[in-house]
Design an enzyme around this catalytic site. Structure first.
Site: not given
Length: 485
Positions: A298-300, A322, A346, A367, A420
């Site tokens: 989840a971060g950031p 996160e 984790d 993600d 990404c």
């Protein structure tokens, strides 16, 4: 509610003209500072990037504030910083040719000052004499013994225009098209090869991708569902609604952190591509229970913030995971006052952590940590920082996290795998290998159907690869998987 368990402006534009410096080759006149604040701020940003592995988008705003730079001066410092970082590899080839030595043999302070100077000469409308004089003044203040050397190198650089230098330092296109494109398109060869492969071998489209990567990106805002309307937000901030995401607003400039909508949690900064892939998970049809959502990395917190806002509208609850404590705190801030719980643990602990039960979630987002090759236009230093050797540990982690997500989702539930990066090893290969190794029965869901109707250039499915040159977004990859048993 929220819980926490801790543990060249592209190819078309130019910066404002800065030519108030003294004549080339002369030292500072009496009473004149040895450098101007805009160039010094840009130099300090480069120094932090190359010495401390800092990111320019994080370090530059504070440097501008500390120097009292606003308006045109701040814009000039920003253009110098990002432009120099973006074109660094090619600038180094030109500096090496002008200096008749490899840039590795030039002391780092003088090297960064020469990069700034070369960028001004070759990519801006700063008069050559002003670029030479300001660079020599800067070197005199940060590396006094190299001022004469810097003067000689800068004068040699001014003797030719950019096209002439590129013709000298780039491989011939006919002999080495990838090497030529790497130098003229300001990317390392291995990244050019990765983009070309992901684009099906089309060298022309690869060139368009590199060009889009070199343009200064707009700031994208995400109007949080239930808290802000994108159209109203666009009117208030002087922006315009996004082309595809119903939550996106394009901000033409300024400092988004100063917006009241950002400060009050009604909106956050997030690339439109990130909004699209996160929302796709929630828009894909799902049979049966739809109450427990999971963001496994989840971060950031950008995607978690959007998911939690959507969960609030749908009567669902988000668990956001996160592994690092400081990033978990950022996630907690992003989902504040929304139906979400943040776990600092984790994501691979599914099944062994009581809060991450196997088969316990209806929708799961992965993600995954990646090379970030899809956001090089926003973090230009990363194109020179990343190496092919980064791929093996990252792809191992990606496979493990996706395998954990497939365990976490219930039969009939959905998993969205997102990176990404368009690198095929991080996208198609990681997904295929993770599914094969998991031993869990899954089927691909056509991700195109979960994106807004009419989006162009989505390919043949079932996965989707977004591109800066096609969609104006970061190069986000999306695969949707349904667990069948």
């Amino acid at each position: 509610m929220t819980g926490f368990r801790g543990g060249r402006t592209g190819s078309s534009g130019h910066p404002p003209r800065h030519d108030r410096d003294s004549q080339a080759g002369r030292g500072p006149r009496a009473g004149r500072p040895a450098h101007d604040p805009a160039r010094m701020a840009a130099y300090q940003a480069l120094l932090a990037v190359h010495r401390d592995d800092a990111y320019a988008n994080l370090i530059l705003p504070s440097l501008l504030r500390d120097a009292g730079l606003f308006g045109r001066d701040a814009a000039f410092a920003t253009e110098l910083t990002y432009g120099t970082l973006r074109t660094r590899g090619t600038l180094d080839l030109i500096i090496a040719a002008a200096a008749d030595r490899d840039v590795a043999r030039i002391d780092p302070p003088a090297r960064d000052a020469l990069r700034l100077g070369a960028y001004q000469v070759l990519h801006t409308r700063v008069p050559p004499h002003a670029a030479v004089a300001s660079t020599v003044d800067l070197v005199r203040s940060v590396a006094p013994g190299a001022a004469g050397f810097a003067n000689a190198v800068m004068r040699r650089i001014t003797e030719r225009d950019l096209d002439t230098w590129l013709a000298e330092v780039a491989p011939a296109e006919a002999d080495d098209p990838i090497g030529h494109l790497a130098v003229t398109g300001y990317h390392p060869e291995w990244i050019v090869r990765a983009f070309r492969e992901a684009l099906g071998g089309d060298l022309g489209e690869t060139m368009r991708m590199l060009s889009a990567d070199n343009d200064r990106p707009e700031v994208h805002l995400c109007a949080r569902p239930g808290r802000a309307d994108a159209g109203e937000l666009a009117d208030h901030v002087g922006g315009q609604p996004g082309a595809f995401s119903p939550y996106a607003v394009y901000l033409p400039g300024g400092s988004p952190g100063d917006l009241v909508e950002i400060k009050t949690g009604r909106a956050h900064v997030q690339d439109e591509g990130s909004q699209l892939v996160a929302a796709a998970l929630t828009d894909a049809p799902l049979d049966g229970r739809d109450e427990r959502w999971l963001d496994l990395c989840a971060g950031p917190g950008g995607k978690a913030g959007l998911l939690a806002a959507l969960a609030a509208q749908r009567g669902a609850h988000l668990t956001a995971v996160e592994v690092t404590e400081h990033r978990a705190a950022m996630v907690a801030n992003a989902v504040r006052n929304l139906p979400a719980t943040v776990l600092c643990t984790d994501g691979r602990s599914v099944g062994s952590d009581r809060d991450l039960p196997e088969g316990g979630f209806d929708r799961v987002l992965v993600d995954a940590p990646c090379t970030g090759l899809g956001s090089l236009r926003r973090r230009p230093e990363s194109r020179w920082r990343r190496q092919p050797s980064d791929l093996p540990p990252l792809t191992k982690l990606q496979r493990e996290l996706l395998g954990a997500a497939l365990k976490a989702v219930r039969p009939g539930g959905l998993v969205a795998y997102v990176t990404c990066s368009p690198h095929l090893v991080e996208t198609q290969v990681s997904v295929t290998e993770a599914v094969r190794r998991s031993g869990i029965d899954v089927e691909f869901v056509d991700a195109r159907a979960a994106l807004p109707a009419g989006m162009p250039g989505l390919g043949d499915g079932p996965t989707v690869q977004l591109w800066p040159h096609r969609h104006g977004t970061d190069a986000m990859f999306l695969a949707l998987l349904r667990r069948t048993a």
